[in-house]
Write a protein that holds these residues in place. Structure first.
Motif, PDB file in Angstrom:
ATOM      1  N   ILE A 173       0.299 -14.146  -8.037  1.00 42.94           N
ATOM      2  CA  ILE A 173      -0.240 -12.800  -8.216  1.00 42.94           C
ATOM      3  C   ILE A 173       0.451 -11.881  -7.218  1.00 42.94           C
ATOM      4  O   ILE A 173       0.916 -12.314  -6.172  1.00 42.94           O
ATOM      5  CB  ILE A 173      -1.774 -12.739  -8.036  1.00 42.94           C
ATOM      6  N   ASP A 174       0.493 -10.620  -7.554  1.00 41.02           N
ATOM      7  CA  ASP A 174       1.159  -9.673  -6.654  1.00 41.02           C
ATOM      8  C   ASP A 174       0.230  -9.294  -5.507  1.00 41.02           C
ATOM      9  O   ASP A 174      -0.974  -9.540  -5.540  1.00 41.02           O
ATOM     10  CB  ASP A 174       1.624  -8.432  -7.425  1.00 41.02           C
ATOM     11  N   ASN A 175       0.812  -8.691  -4.489  1.00 42.44           N
ATOM     12  CA  ASN A 175       0.061  -8.327  -3.283  1.00 42.44           C
ATOM     13  C   ASN A 175      -1.085  -7.359  -3.568  1.00 42.44           C
ATOM     14  O   ASN A 175      -2.152  -7.455  -2.961  1.00 42.44           O
ATOM     15  CB  ASN A 175       0.986  -7.733  -2.224  1.00 42.44           C
ATOM     16  N   ASP A 176      -0.863  -6.421  -4.486  1.00 45.31           N
ATOM     17  CA  ASP A 176      -1.922  -5.453  -4.800  1.00 45.31           C
ATOM     18  C   ASP A 176      -3.139  -6.148  -5.401  1.00 45.31           C
ATOM     19  O   ASP A 176      -4.281  -5.805  -5.067  1.00 45.31           O
ATOM     20  CB  ASP A 176      -1.397  -4.374  -5.759  1.00 45.31           C
ATOM     21  N   THR A 177      -2.895  -7.116  -6.277  1.00 43.44           N
ATOM     22  CA  THR A 177      -3.999  -7.859  -6.885  1.00 43.44           C
ATOM     23  C   THR A 177      -4.721  -8.689  -5.838  1.00 43.44           C
ATOM     24  O   THR A 177      -5.957  -8.735  -5.803  1.00 43.44           O
ATOM     25  CB  THR A 177      -3.486  -8.758  -8.019  1.00 43.44           C
ATOM     26  N   ARG A 178      -3.958  -9.341  -4.950  1.00 45.31           N
ATOM     27  CA  ARG A 178      -4.565 -10.116  -3.875  1.00 45.31           C
ATOM     28  C   ARG A 178      -5.429  -9.213  -2.990  1.00 45.31           C
ATOM     29  O   ARG A 178      -6.568  -9.546  -2.659  1.00 45.31           O
ATOM     30  CB  ARG A 178      -3.493 -10.806  -3.028  1.00 45.31           C
ATOM     31  N   ASP A 179      -4.889  -8.050  -2.621  1.00 46.98           N
ATOM     32  CA  ASP A 179      -5.636  -7.120  -1.783  1.00 46.98           C
ATOM     33  C   ASP A 179      -6.916  -6.651  -2.480  1.00 46.98           C
ATOM     34  O   ASP A 179      -7.972  -6.530  -1.844  1.00 46.98           O
ATOM     35  CB  ASP A 179      -4.780  -5.910  -1.419  1.00 46.98           C
ATOM     36  N   GLU A 180      -6.835  -6.421  -3.785  1.00 43.94           N
ATOM     37  CA  GLU A 180      -8.002  -5.994  -4.551  1.00 43.94           C
ATOM     38  C   GLU A 180      -9.076  -7.080  -4.566  1.00 43.94           C
ATOM     39  O   GLU A 180     -10.264  -6.799  -4.366  1.00 43.94           O
ATOM     40  CB  GLU A 180      -7.585  -5.648  -5.975  1.00 43.94           C
ATOM     41  N   LEU A 181      -8.664  -8.333  -4.766  1.00 45.82           N
ATOM     42  CA  LEU A 181      -9.615  -9.445  -4.763  1.00 45.82           C
ATOM     43  C   LEU A 181     -10.281  -9.596  -3.397  1.00 45.82           C
ATOM     44  O   LEU A 181     -11.497  -9.757  -3.300  1.00 45.82           O
ATOM     45  CB  LEU A 181      -8.916 -10.754  -5.144  1.00 45.82           C
ATOM     46  N   GLU A 182      -9.475  -9.519  -2.334  1.00 42.15           N
ATOM     47  CA  GLU A 182     -10.014  -9.672  -0.987  1.00 42.15           C
ATOM     48  C   GLU A 182     -10.869  -8.482  -0.569  1.00 42.15           C
ATOM     49  O   GLU A 182     -11.751  -8.616   0.274  1.00 42.15           O
ATOM     50  CB  GLU A 182      -8.880  -9.895   0.012  1.00 42.15           C
TER      51      GLU A 182
END
Length: 147
Positions: free
Chosen positions: A65-74
């Protein structure tokens, strides 16, 4: 007697129950810290988040997954859901030697320091490394006569 207050860090970086895993991860990276005390709206200590806690719930960089998606999940995980609440604490007037023995024996990376229920400092492994470095420098000065 040397006390916890003589060595503890008083410059604290804290977060709240509603701050997120993403904010904690960023704070740890930006401030080069591994422990973040969690305080309530009145500034009272309620828990602790460690780098290990953040790693346990963070999305792996190996996930596709891209960083933006990871940041959104976290950003959807409040620290109140993952923080440790069963924390051993110290007080400013606690014996530093006893605190060091406890941290070593129990493998604790830090001890939040409270006065009543308010956080006034944190004692970390890094504080003891700084102390050891200072003592070794003084010993070297004494041995070389540069006192």
């Amino acid at each position: 007697m040397i006390t916890v207050q003589d060595l503890m860090s008083e410059q604290l970086f804290t977060l709240t129950l509603t701050d997120t895993v993403h904010e904690a991860r960023e704070a740890m990276l930006n401030n080069r810290i591994r422990h973040i005390p969690i305080v309530d709206k009145d500034g009272e200590f309620v828990g602790l988040v460690t780098k290990h806690d953040i790693l346990e719930v963070s999305v792996s960089a190996l996930a596709e997954i891209d960083n933006d998606t990871r940041d959104e999940l976290e950003s959807a995980i409040p620290l109140g859901e993952i923080m440790i609440t069963d924390i051993t604490i110290a007080y400013a007037d606690s014996n530093l030697l006893e605190a060091a023995k406890f941290m070593l024996e129990q493998k604790h990376g830090c001890l939040p320091v409270l006065q009543d229920s308010r956080l006034i400092g944190i004692l970390t492994e890094a504080d003891f490394v700084k102390l050891a470095l200072h003592l070794m420098q003084r010993l070297d000065e004494l041995e070389t006569g540069k006192v």
